[in-house]
Design an enzyme around this catalytic site. Sequence first.
Site, PDB file in Angstrom:
ATOM      1  N   GLU A  49      49.730-131.356 -81.352  1.00 39.01           N
ATOM      2  CA  GLU A  49      49.811-131.588 -82.803  1.00 39.01           C
ATOM      3  C   GLU A  49      48.831-130.723 -83.596  1.00 39.01           C
ATOM      4  OE1 GLU A  49      49.695-133.900 -80.496  1.00 39.01           O
ATOM      5  OE2 GLU A  49      51.325-135.349 -80.792  1.00 39.01           O
ATOM      6  N   PHE A 111      49.188-151.119 -80.442  1.00 39.75           N
ATOM      7  CA  PHE A 111      49.340-149.948 -79.588  1.00 39.75           C
ATOM      8  C   PHE A 111      49.437-148.680 -80.438  1.00 39.75           C
ATOM      9  CE2 PHE A 111      52.227-146.990 -77.278  1.00 39.75           C
ATOM     10  CZ  PHE A 111      51.310-146.620 -76.295  1.00 39.75           C
ATOM     11  N   GLN A 112      48.610-147.704 -80.154  1.00 39.19           N
ATOM     12  CA  GLN A 112      48.561-146.409 -80.842  1.00 39.19           C
ATOM     13  C   GLN A 112      48.337-146.536 -82.346  1.00 39.19           C
ATOM     14  OE1 GLN A 112      51.934-144.022 -79.440  1.00 39.19           O
ATOM     15  NE2 GLN A 112      50.612-143.266 -77.792  1.00 39.19           N
ATOM     16  N   LYS A 161      56.202-147.986 -89.579  1.00 38.87           N
ATOM     17  CA  LYS A 161      57.517-147.956 -88.925  1.00 38.87           C
ATOM     18  C   LYS A 161      58.536-148.813 -89.682  1.00 38.87           C
ATOM     19  CE  LYS A 161      59.588-147.715 -84.387  1.00 38.87           C
ATOM     20  NZ  LYS A 161      59.382-147.801 -82.939  1.00 38.87           N
ATOM     21  N   MET A 473      31.085-113.944 -80.084  1.00 42.41           N
ATOM     22  CA  MET A 473      30.239-114.117 -81.266  1.00 42.41           C
ATOM     23  C   MET A 473      29.004-114.951 -80.929  1.00 42.41           C
ATOM     24  SD  MET A 473      29.666-113.276 -84.258  1.00 42.41           S
ATOM     25  CE  MET A 473      30.956-112.728 -85.367  1.00 42.41           C
TER      26      MET A 473
HETATM   27  C1  LIG Z   1      32.638-116.111 -87.844  1.00 41.46           C
HETATM   28  C2  LIG Z   1      32.784-116.087 -89.341  1.00 41.46           C
HETATM   29  C3  LIG Z   1      32.101-115.134 -90.064  1.00 41.46           C
HETATM   30  C4  LIG Z   1      32.278-115.031 -91.453  1.00 41.46           C
HETATM   31  N1  LIG Z   1      31.670-114.015 -92.127  1.00 41.46           N
HETATM   32  C5  LIG Z   1      31.988-113.795 -93.425  1.00 41.46           C
HETATM   33  C6  LIG Z   1      31.507-112.647 -94.121  1.00 41.46           C
HETATM   34  O1  LIG Z   1      30.789-111.820 -93.579  1.00 41.46           O
HETATM   35  N2  LIG Z   1      31.897-112.465 -95.403  1.00 41.46           N
HETATM   36  C7  LIG Z   1      32.737-113.361 -96.036  1.00 41.46           C
HETATM   37  O2  LIG Z   1      33.106-113.124 -97.188  1.00 41.46           O
HETATM   38  N3  LIG Z   1      33.161-114.467 -95.412  1.00 41.46           N
HETATM   39  C8  LIG Z   1      32.838-114.693 -94.122  1.00 41.46           C
HETATM   40  N4  LIG Z   1      33.350-115.801 -93.487  1.00 41.46           N
HETATM   41  C9  LIG Z   1      34.227-116.716 -94.246  1.00 41.46           C
HETATM   42  C10 LIG Z   1      33.416-117.701 -95.085  1.00 41.46           C
HETATM   43  O3  LIG Z   1      32.941-118.720 -94.260  1.00 41.46           O
HETATM   44  C11 LIG Z   1      34.300-118.304 -96.215  1.00 41.46           C
HETATM   45  O4  LIG Z   1      35.435-118.896 -95.655  1.00 41.46           O
HETATM   46  C12 LIG Z   1      34.763-117.276 -97.228  1.00 41.46           C
HETATM   47  O5  LIG Z   1      33.690-116.484 -97.673  1.00 41.46           O
HETATM   48  C13 LIG Z   1      35.407-117.977 -98.414  1.00 41.46           C
HETATM   49  O6  LIG Z   1      36.047-117.059 -99.225  1.00 41.46           O
HETATM   50  P1  LIG Z   1      36.543-117.486-100.685  1.00 41.46           P
HETATM   51  O7  LIG Z   1      35.425-118.129-101.422  1.00 41.46           O
HETATM   52  O8  LIG Z   1      37.188-116.273-101.274  1.00 41.46           O
HETATM   53  O9  LIG Z   1      37.760-118.473-100.386  1.00 41.46           O
HETATM   54  P2  LIG Z   1      37.893-120.076-100.430  1.00 41.46           P
HETATM   55  O10 LIG Z   1      36.865-120.733 -99.623  1.00 41.46           O
HETATM   56  O11 LIG Z   1      39.326-120.344-100.101  1.00 41.46           O
HETATM   57  O12 LIG Z   1      37.633-120.425-101.957  1.00 41.46           O
HETATM   58  C14 LIG Z   1      38.564-120.089-102.932  1.00 41.46           C
HETATM   59  C15 LIG Z   1      38.031-120.497-104.273  1.00 41.46           C
HETATM   60  O13 LIG Z   1      39.027-120.174-105.249  1.00 41.46           O
HETATM   61  C16 LIG Z   1      39.228-121.304-106.108  1.00 41.46           C
HETATM   62  N5  LIG Z   1      40.613-121.283-106.588  1.00 41.46           N
HETATM   63  C17 LIG Z   1      41.721-121.792-105.991  1.00 41.46           C
HETATM   64  N6  LIG Z   1      42.799-121.596-106.752  1.00 41.46           N
HETATM   65  C18 LIG Z   1      42.386-120.930-107.854  1.00 41.46           C
HETATM   66  C19 LIG Z   1      43.041-120.440-109.012  1.00 41.46           C
HETATM   67  N7  LIG Z   1      44.362-120.589-109.176  1.00 41.46           N
HETATM   68  N8  LIG Z   1      42.300-119.808-109.949  1.00 41.46           N
HETATM   69  C20 LIG Z   1      40.939-119.658-109.798  1.00 41.46           C
HETATM   70  N9  LIG Z   1      40.274-120.120-108.722  1.00 41.46           N
HETATM   71  C21 LIG Z   1      40.982-120.739-107.758  1.00 41.46           C
HETATM   72  C22 LIG Z   1      38.930-122.514-105.218  1.00 41.46           C
HETATM   73  O14 LIG Z   1      38.618-123.643-106.012  1.00 41.46           O
HETATM   74  C23 LIG Z   1      37.764-121.998-104.375  1.00 41.46           C
HETATM   75  O15 LIG Z   1      36.534-122.224-105.014  1.00 41.46           O
HETATM   76  C24 LIG Z   1      33.149-115.942 -92.120  1.00 41.46           C
HETATM   77  C25 LIG Z   1      33.801-116.927 -91.388  1.00 41.46           C
HETATM   78  C26 LIG Z   1      33.640-116.989 -90.000  1.00 41.46           C
HETATM   79  C27 LIG Z   1      34.402-118.034 -89.247  1.00 41.46           C
HETATM   80  C1  LIG Z   2      36.815-124.980 -82.063  1.00 41.01           C
HETATM   81  C2  LIG Z   2      35.566-124.158 -82.079  1.00 41.01           C
HETATM   82  N1  LIG Z   2      34.608-124.347 -81.158  1.00 41.01           N
HETATM   83  C3  LIG Z   2      33.487-123.594 -81.158  1.00 41.01           C
HETATM   84  C4  LIG Z   2      33.308-122.627 -82.112  1.00 41.01           C
HETATM   85  C5  LIG Z   2      32.028-121.778 -82.117  1.00 41.01           C
HETATM   86  N2  LIG Z   2      32.362-120.365 -81.894  1.00 41.01           N
HETATM   87  C6  LIG Z   2      32.466-119.471 -82.912  1.00 41.01           C
HETATM   88  S1  LIG Z   2      32.914-117.948 -82.401  1.00 41.01           S
HETATM   89  C7  LIG Z   2      32.946-118.441 -80.793  1.00 41.01           C
HETATM   90  C8  LIG Z   2      33.280-117.480 -79.682  1.00 41.01           C
HETATM   91  C9  LIG Z   2      34.698-117.018 -79.728  1.00 41.01           C
HETATM   92  O1  LIG Z   2      34.976-116.358 -78.521  1.00 41.01           O
HETATM   93  P1  LIG Z   2      36.329-115.558 -78.352  1.00 41.01           P
HETATM   94  O2  LIG Z   2      37.474-116.397 -78.753  1.00 41.01           O
HETATM   95  O3  LIG Z   2      36.396-114.986 -76.986  1.00 41.01           O
HETATM   96  O4  LIG Z   2      36.191-114.409 -79.449  1.00 41.01           O
HETATM   97  P2  LIG Z   2      35.117-113.204 -79.496  1.00 41.01           P
HETATM   98  O5  LIG Z   2      33.963-113.660 -80.330  1.00 41.01           O
HETATM   99  O6  LIG Z   2      34.714-112.909 -78.101  1.00 41.01           O
HETATM  100  O7  LIG Z   2      35.860-112.089 -80.165  1.00 41.01           O
HETATM  101  C10 LIG Z   2      32.597-119.795 -80.669  1.00 41.01           C
HETATM  102  C11 LIG Z   2      32.499-120.532 -79.390  1.00 41.01           C
HETATM  103  C12 LIG Z   2      34.324-122.481 -83.086  1.00 41.01           C
HETATM  104  N3  LIG Z   2      34.215-121.619 -84.083  1.00 41.01           N
HETATM  105  N4  LIG Z   2      35.453-123.231 -83.027  1.00 41.01           N
END
Ligand SMILES: Cc1cc2nc3c(=O)[nH]c(=O)nc-3n(C[C@H](O)[C@H](O)[C@H](O)COP(=O)(O)OP(=O)(O)OC[C@H]3O[C@@H](n4cnc5c(N)ncnc54)[C@H](O)[C@@H]3O)c2cc1C
Ligand SMILES: Cc1ncc(C[n+]2csc(CCOP(=O)(O)OP(=O)(O)O)c2C)c(N)n1
Length: 570
Positions: A49, A111-112, A161, A473
Amino acid sequence: MRLTGAEILCESLTRLGVRHIFGYPGGAILPVYDALGKSKLHHILVRHEQGATHMADGYARASGGVGVAMATSGPGATNMVTGIATAMLDSSPVVCITGNVSSKLLGSDAFQEVDITGITMPITKHNVVVTRAEDIARTLREAFLIANSGRPGPVLVDVTKDAQQASVEFDWEKSVPKLPPKRVRDNHDQAQFDRAVELLNSAERPLILAGRGIMLSGAMRSFARFVHSSNIPVAMTLLGIGCFPAKDPLNLGMMGMHGEAWVNNAIQEADLLVAVGMRFDDRVTGDLRTYAKNARKIHIEIDRAEINKNVAVDAALIGDAGETLDRLLPHMRFCDHAPWLHHIAGLKGDSAVRDIQSLPDSGHLYAAHVINDLWKETRGEAIVVTDVGQHQMWEAQYYHHDQPRTLITSGGLGTMGFALPAAIGAKFAKPEADVWVVVGDGGFQMTMCELATIVQEKIKINIAIINNGFLGMVRQWQEFFYDKRYVATPLVAPDFAALANAFGIRGERITGRGDVIPAIRAARESAETVLIDFRVEQEDSVYPMVPAGASLNEMIRRPNSPLVETATEP
Ligand SMILES: Cc1cc2nc3c(=O)[nH]c(=O)nc-3n(C[C@H](O)[C@H](O)[C@H](O)COP(=O)(O)OP(=O)(O)OC[C@H]3O[C@@H](n4cnc5c(N)ncnc54)[C@H](O)[C@@H]3O)c2cc1C
Ligand SMILES: Cc1ncc(C[n+]2csc(CCOP(=O)(O)OP(=O)(O)O)c2C)c(N)n1
Ligand SMILES: [Mg+2]
């Protein structure tokens, strides 16, 4: 017309324009499945799911419409939790429908039985239990409206249900949503508006921070007009990528923890930041105390709760991004900002010459090579769905997106396991698109059971596993901040190509750089799903990197080549 609640549910979904439902059956939702069989709705049987929710999410992100996921009560519903939270953190419009035990049994530990509305309260935009068949149509209409209006988000509708089984008179016209009237928007606040115009027209070093809200607003054209009429350079968040073409000279690239060095430095030096549809996530700002201290700030944002949440702003324009930009446009005075643009060009340094893409072939296969080759081969026109980790950041750096909704990735929750199911959802939303999964060897193992869904549904996507033998990472953090103590990050994986074959999918392993392009070409030419296991360099790291909590300009730069961080156009 007299219908059962289950029939009303299917009829309502059809009238709401739904064509695909991603789900998994069980006792508490069986009446709905029985009615589904008699409807025109296409149900996609998932293998877990969580996959259903990511598929619905991928469907929503690729199409701009609402994605629908369905599950039974108890474990079916709890398996959805990660997918719901993923959608919530990235404002994705998903409607989840769960069955529950009969209303008389609610609260009896039947159940569930789980209190799924209680469990998902903080991770849904709205959720509701429906105990009467006559409420199903109205509740679903409300759910769709709430999910995809204002700031979008997931809605969960839990149907007991007995509500599914009861027969009642079905009247669509009378089942109108009962929602509170919309609040008047603040973008009509003239003082804030005038202040924003004044700041925009007087700034010498302005920078636009473009976020996902631009795509959610469908404001790409208004945004491009705004950028070109003001000649202000644009930095993008991870989730904003695609809202403005990468090839536009005013597009500087991604900001933040793994953003381009020149972008982060420009943010720190700017005298005005214009944030559009982005929420100043901590991955974007680094240390808030030192963030863009020289800059005044304008925030264009639909959700007032985001204003002054992380970063205090000088002018807040609360409302839809497109409407607000259109309103600002006639007030903009053109300024070429030539000294500022020249300065930013200087910040880029000699990266084109010393970038990894331009280095001679050392015999090693780097993830950056694979992703940059994928970009070139697909001419940047594919929908790329990434998982979470190093490969996700390299995709953001080396695949240059010119079209909106072509990078689908979990940003806010950072959910490993997202890519494969989300790509399946994206393919259903855009059947003609060339859909690529870019996934790590870790994340792929979390939801790889959905390969069976691909086979059962006979869909064609391409899967690129960036296989570095590590939870890369996390290994990188251990390398930088834990003295290379690689605890629990070396990762054993199956032979992915053989695994694909076991599912009835073509699989291949690539180890040399010269084989990358032929493999990508062959995958694109194949009518069936192809999985490619790219065995890449194991201890490569993503640069630049702003350590968590450090200032945005305190980046760890690429070793031995301090000016080089990412690819530029070939
Ligand atoms: C491993 C990892 C590394 C990351 N590194 C980076 C990085 O280096 N740089 C980076 O940028 N991000 C990075 N991120 C992502 C980061 O965590 C955020 O998800 C991201 O920066 C959010 O982008 P955002 O604010 O554009 O989008 P969202 O979080 O989706 O926010 C969108 C915003 O727009 C607003 N909005 C929605 N609809 C409208 C509308 N119609 N008009 C006006 N506003 C609206 C919402 O209210 C919200 O505030 C990383 C994520 C991971 C998992
Ligand atoms: C469900 C979940 N568990 C743990 C993490 C923490 N986490 C962030 S990146 C990462 C490693 C990802 O490894 P892989 O999928 O091999 O990608 P790579 O970084 O090697 O490109 C982990 C464990 C996460 N983001 N999501
Ligand atoms: Mg890995």
